[in-house]
Motif scaffolding. Structure first.
Motif, PDB file in Angstrom:
ATOM      1  N   ARG A   1      14.285 -90.023-106.208  1.00 10.19           N
ATOM      2  CA  ARG A   1      14.034 -88.848-105.356  1.00 10.19           C
ATOM      3  C   ARG A   1      14.404 -88.675-104.807  1.00 10.19           C
ATOM      4  NH1 ARG A   1      12.501 -86.030-110.375  1.00 10.19           N
ATOM      5  NH2 ARG A   1      11.563 -84.715-110.411  1.00 10.19           N
ATOM      6  N   ARG A   2      15.245 -87.605-104.102  1.00 12.23           N
ATOM      7  CA  ARG A   2      16.013 -87.697-101.890  1.00 12.23           C
ATOM      8  C   ARG A   2      15.236 -87.936-101.520  1.00 12.23           C
ATOM      9  NH1 ARG A   2      19.552 -83.461-100.877  1.00 12.23           N
ATOM     10  NH2 ARG A   2      21.279 -84.923 -99.718  1.00 12.23           N
ATOM     11  N   ILE A   3      15.072 -88.920-100.738  1.00 11.24           N
ATOM     12  CA  ILE A   3      14.199 -88.901 -99.867  1.00 11.24           C
ATOM     13  C   ILE A   3      14.568 -89.204 -98.645  1.00 11.24           C
ATOM     14  CG2 ILE A   3      12.460 -90.560 -98.795  1.00 11.24           C
ATOM     15  CD1 ILE A   3      12.015 -91.370-102.104  1.00 11.24           C
ATOM     16  N   LEU A   4      14.044 -88.702 -97.766  1.00 12.18           N
ATOM     17  CA  LEU A   4      14.855 -88.593 -95.728  1.00 12.18           C
ATOM     18  C   LEU A   4      14.070 -89.149 -95.600  1.00 12.18           C
ATOM     19  CD1 LEU A   4      16.665 -87.742 -94.055  1.00 12.18           C
ATOM     20  CD2 LEU A   4      15.161 -85.047 -93.089  1.00 12.18           C
ATOM     21  N   ARG A   5      14.204 -90.444 -95.003  1.00  9.69           N
ATOM     22  CA  ARG A   5      13.580 -91.229 -94.247  1.00  9.69           C
ATOM     23  C   ARG A   5      13.817 -90.980 -92.370  1.00  9.69           C
ATOM     24  NH1 ARG A   5      14.155 -96.778 -95.175  1.00  9.69           N
ATOM     25  NH2 ARG A   5      16.751 -96.301 -95.287  1.00  9.69           N
ATOM     26  N   ILE A   6      12.798 -90.340 -92.124  1.00 10.88           N
ATOM     27  CA  ILE A   6      13.268 -90.319 -90.409  1.00 10.88           C
ATOM     28  C   ILE A   6      11.901 -91.329 -89.724  1.00 10.88           C
ATOM     29  CG2 ILE A   6      12.452 -88.393 -88.313  1.00 10.88           C
ATOM     30  CD1 ILE A   6      13.253 -86.077 -90.384  1.00 10.88           C
ATOM     31  N   GLY A   7      12.597 -92.118 -88.911  1.00  7.80           N
ATOM     32  CA  GLY A   7      11.899 -93.090 -87.932  1.00  7.80           C
ATOM     33  C   GLY A   7      13.260 -93.543 -86.662  1.00  7.80           C
ATOM     34  N   THR A   8      12.915 -94.595 -86.636  1.00  5.01           N
ATOM     35  CA  THR A   8      13.675 -94.944 -85.501  1.00  5.01           C
ATOM     36  C   THR A   8      14.762 -95.778 -86.205  1.00  5.01           C
ATOM     37  OG1 THR A   8      12.692 -97.390 -84.922  1.00  5.01           O
ATOM     38  CG2 THR A   8      11.932 -95.496 -84.007  1.00  5.01           C
ATOM     39  N   ASP A   9      16.353 -95.997 -86.209  1.00  3.27           N
ATOM     40  CA  ASP A   9      17.185 -96.440 -86.148  1.00  3.27           C
ATOM     41  C   ASP A   9      17.115 -97.974 -86.032  1.00  3.27           C
ATOM     42  OD1 ASP A   9      18.301 -94.977 -87.673  1.00  3.27           O
ATOM     43  OD2 ASP A   9      19.477 -93.901 -85.775  1.00  3.27           O
ATOM     44  N   ASP A  10      17.771 -99.029 -86.336  1.00  2.00           N
ATOM     45  CA  ASP A  10      18.077-100.354 -86.302  1.00  2.00           C
ATOM     46  C   ASP A  10      18.343-100.927 -84.709  1.00  2.00           C
ATOM     47  OD1 ASP A  10      17.616-103.295 -86.613  1.00  2.00           O
ATOM     48  OD2 ASP A  10      19.495-103.158 -87.506  1.00  2.00           O
ATOM     49  N   ARG A  11      17.171-100.363 -83.819  1.00  3.01           N
ATOM     50  CA  ARG A  11      18.163-100.655 -82.305  1.00  3.01           C
ATOM     51  C   ARG A  11      16.947-100.358 -81.633  1.00  3.01           C
ATOM     52  NH1 ARG A  11      18.467 -96.329 -78.879  1.00  3.01           N
ATOM     53  NH2 ARG A  11      18.134 -94.095 -79.673  1.00  3.01           N
ATOM     54  N   PHE A  12      17.379-101.694 -80.348  1.00  2.57           N
ATOM     55  CA  PHE A  12      15.782-100.928 -78.865  1.00  2.57           C
ATOM     56  C   PHE A  12      16.209 -99.872 -78.454  1.00  2.57           C
ATOM     57  CE2 PHE A  12      16.394-106.123 -79.573  1.00  2.57           C
ATOM     58  CZ  PHE A  12      15.166-105.801 -80.034  1.00  2.57           C
ATOM     59  N   SER A  13      15.500 -99.485 -77.973  1.00  5.37           N
ATOM     60  CA  SER A  13      15.636 -98.327 -76.909  1.00  5.37           C
ATOM     61  C   SER A  13      16.595 -98.516 -75.261  1.00  5.37           C
ATOM     62  CB  SER A  13      14.250 -97.971 -75.893  1.00  5.37           C
ATOM     63  OG  SER A  13      13.145 -97.523 -76.900  1.00  5.37           O
ATOM     64  N   GLU A  14      17.423 -97.851 -75.100  1.00  2.00           N
ATOM     65  CA  GLU A  14      17.974 -97.761 -74.463  1.00  2.00           C
ATOM     66  C   GLU A  14      17.531 -97.585 -72.793  1.00  2.00           C
ATOM     67  OE1 GLU A  14      21.715 -95.658 -75.071  1.00  2.00           O
ATOM     68  OE2 GLU A  14      21.973 -96.257 -76.729  1.00  2.00           O
ATOM     69  N   TYR A  15      17.070 -97.357 -72.871  1.00  2.04           N
ATOM     70  CA  TYR A  15      16.531 -96.623 -71.319  1.00  2.04           C
ATOM     71  C   TYR A  15      14.388 -97.205 -71.245  1.00  2.04           C
ATOM     72  CZ  TYR A  15      21.281 -94.284 -70.659  1.00  2.04           C
ATOM     73  OH  TYR A  15      22.712 -94.819 -71.261  1.00  2.04           O
ATOM     74  N   CYS A  16      14.396 -96.592 -70.107  1.00  2.00           N
ATOM     75  CA  CYS A  16      13.333 -96.130 -69.779  1.00  2.00           C
ATOM     76  C   CYS A  16      12.651 -95.194 -69.294  1.00  2.00           C
ATOM     77  CB  CYS A  16      11.960 -97.195 -68.644  1.00  2.00           C
ATOM     78  SG  CYS A  16      11.806 -99.015 -69.684  1.00  2.00           S
ATOM     79  N   GLY A  17      11.869 -94.670 -70.020  1.00  2.00           N
ATOM     80  CA  GLY A  17      11.210 -92.795 -69.825  1.00  2.00           C
ATOM     81  C   GLY A  17      10.036 -92.301 -69.889  1.00  2.00           C
ATOM     82  N   SER A  18       9.565 -91.134 -70.066  1.00  2.00           N
ATOM     83  CA  SER A  18       8.731 -90.668 -70.492  1.00  2.00           C
ATOM     84  C   SER A  18       8.117 -91.840 -71.971  1.00  2.00           C
ATOM     85  CB  SER A  18       8.048 -89.323 -70.051  1.00  2.00           C
ATOM     86  OG  SER A  18       9.166 -88.818 -70.681  1.00  2.00           O
ATOM     87  N   TYR A  19       6.972 -90.783 -72.230  1.00  2.00           N
ATOM     88  CA  TYR A  19       7.119 -90.628 -74.067  1.00  2.00           C
ATOM     89  C   TYR A  19       7.876 -90.181 -75.107  1.00  2.00           C
ATOM     90  CZ  TYR A  19       4.623 -90.470 -78.880  1.00  2.00           C
ATOM     91  OH  TYR A  19       4.808 -90.513 -80.019  1.00  2.00           O
ATOM     92  N   ASP A  20       7.918 -88.195 -74.414  1.00  2.00           N
ATOM     93  CA  ASP A  20       8.164 -87.822 -75.253  1.00  2.00           C
ATOM     94  C   ASP A  20      10.196 -87.859 -74.509  1.00  2.00           C
ATOM     95  OD1 ASP A  20       6.300 -85.767 -75.694  1.00  2.00           O
ATOM     96  OD2 ASP A  20       6.164 -85.073 -73.712  1.00  2.00           O
TER      97      ASP A  20
END
Length: 306
Positions: free
Chosen positions: A263-282
């Protein structure tokens, strides 16, 4: 509240079984106030020495105790993978490992405290179950199931607590997906785990009322037949998780689909990288495209490119 449910279930199990022991790596003090009050002789603070703590838990399990090991998910399981593999999973000892704050919850503490790879790292370890509850009801059911199974298990908790998914207690058969919303058509199904189940239900309610929504409280083992049946009933699948797209729930669903009903599947998660900045959860959800607006846009784009 998930943490309240965790504390209540822990106290109840501890009072019922004096051989249940809680080990913590110098975390969770206020969380364990009730447990220390009711079960003072069943609490061990192992300090900031997570590898030693897991080894200690393995030894206690061999002596007939039921250890529950608590830490931040960036440390339990990530820092202690070797000890989990060799000390616990190899001999199938009944130790429950609890990783709190999975995903971006400890946002301001930076990459060292963010855990987006724990499912990928643990699912390849033989004999180790993985549980990922979406709310307090699922957390209680997961803890009770892990306790009753007497097998190695990793319980992944997202401390963000996005709100209830279920309105009452749920029955949990290990491996089964739970239907959260019955769709009106077979074209689109959402499959999500942890904090993203609430996001999926909100998006479905406002933008895709025809879609079904499934929660996955058990990452491993997972009911492959049930997943294949959902694939067979749905033209399009969207898998959402607060975890890397590499090796997480989206990978599991894609693997099962490829072997059964492609089936066509859209996988939504984080890409292959770390966060660029610190900040709030949102903020971090927005940076990585896991906020409601970004996820909704991606689904619309996915459906328009049929």
């Amino acid at each position: 509240m998930m943490r309240a449910a965790f504390s209540e279930t822990l106290v109840r199990l501890g009072l019922a079984n004096p051989d249940l022991l809680l080990l913590t790596g110098d975390h969770g003090y206020s969380l364990f106030d009730d447990f220390r009050r009711h079960c003072p002789n069943q609490y061990i603070n192992a300090g900031i020495a997570e590898q030693n703590m897991v080894g200690m838990a393995a030894g206690l399990a061999r002596q007939g105790f039921v250890p529950i090991v608590y830490g931040l998910s960036a440390f339990v399981p990530i820092r202690v993978l070797e000890q989990i593999k060799l000390d616990i999973a190899h001999d199938q000892l009944g130790v429950i490992l609890v990783g709190d704050g999975a995903g971006f919850v400890y946002s301001h503490l930076g990459t060292s405290h963010q855990s987006m790879e724990d499912i990928a790292c643990t699912r390849a370890i033989p004999h180790l179950g993985i549980l990922s509850p979406s709310d307090a009801c699922e957390l209680t059911a997961c803890m009770e199931s892990a306790y009753a199974a007497k097998k190695p298990a990793y319980l992944r908790i997202g401390k963000s607590d996005r709100g209830p998914v279920h309105q009452s207690s749920v029955g949990l058969n290990i491996g089964d997906l739970l239907m959260v919303k019955q769709g009106d058509a077979s074209d689109l199904s959402f499959i999500a785990t942890g904090s993203m189940v609430r996001t999926a239900t909100e998006i479905a309610a406002t933008s895709f009322p025809e879609a079904s929504v499934w929660s996955v409280p058990t990452i491993k083992p997972i009911n492959s037949r049930q997943v294949a049946a959902i694939c067979a009933q749905s033209t399009h699948l969207v898998v959402i998780e607060e975890h890397s797209v590499m090796g997480g729930l989206g990978s599991i669903i894609a693997e099962i689909a490829a072997e059964n009903v492609p089936r066509r599947i859209l996988r939504i998660g984080t890409d292959d990288r770390f966060s660029e900045y610190c900040g709030s959860y949102d903020y971090l959800l927005r940076e990585h495209g896991l906020d409601r607006e970004s996820v909704t846009k991606r689904i619309h784009s996915f459906l328009s490119n049929k």
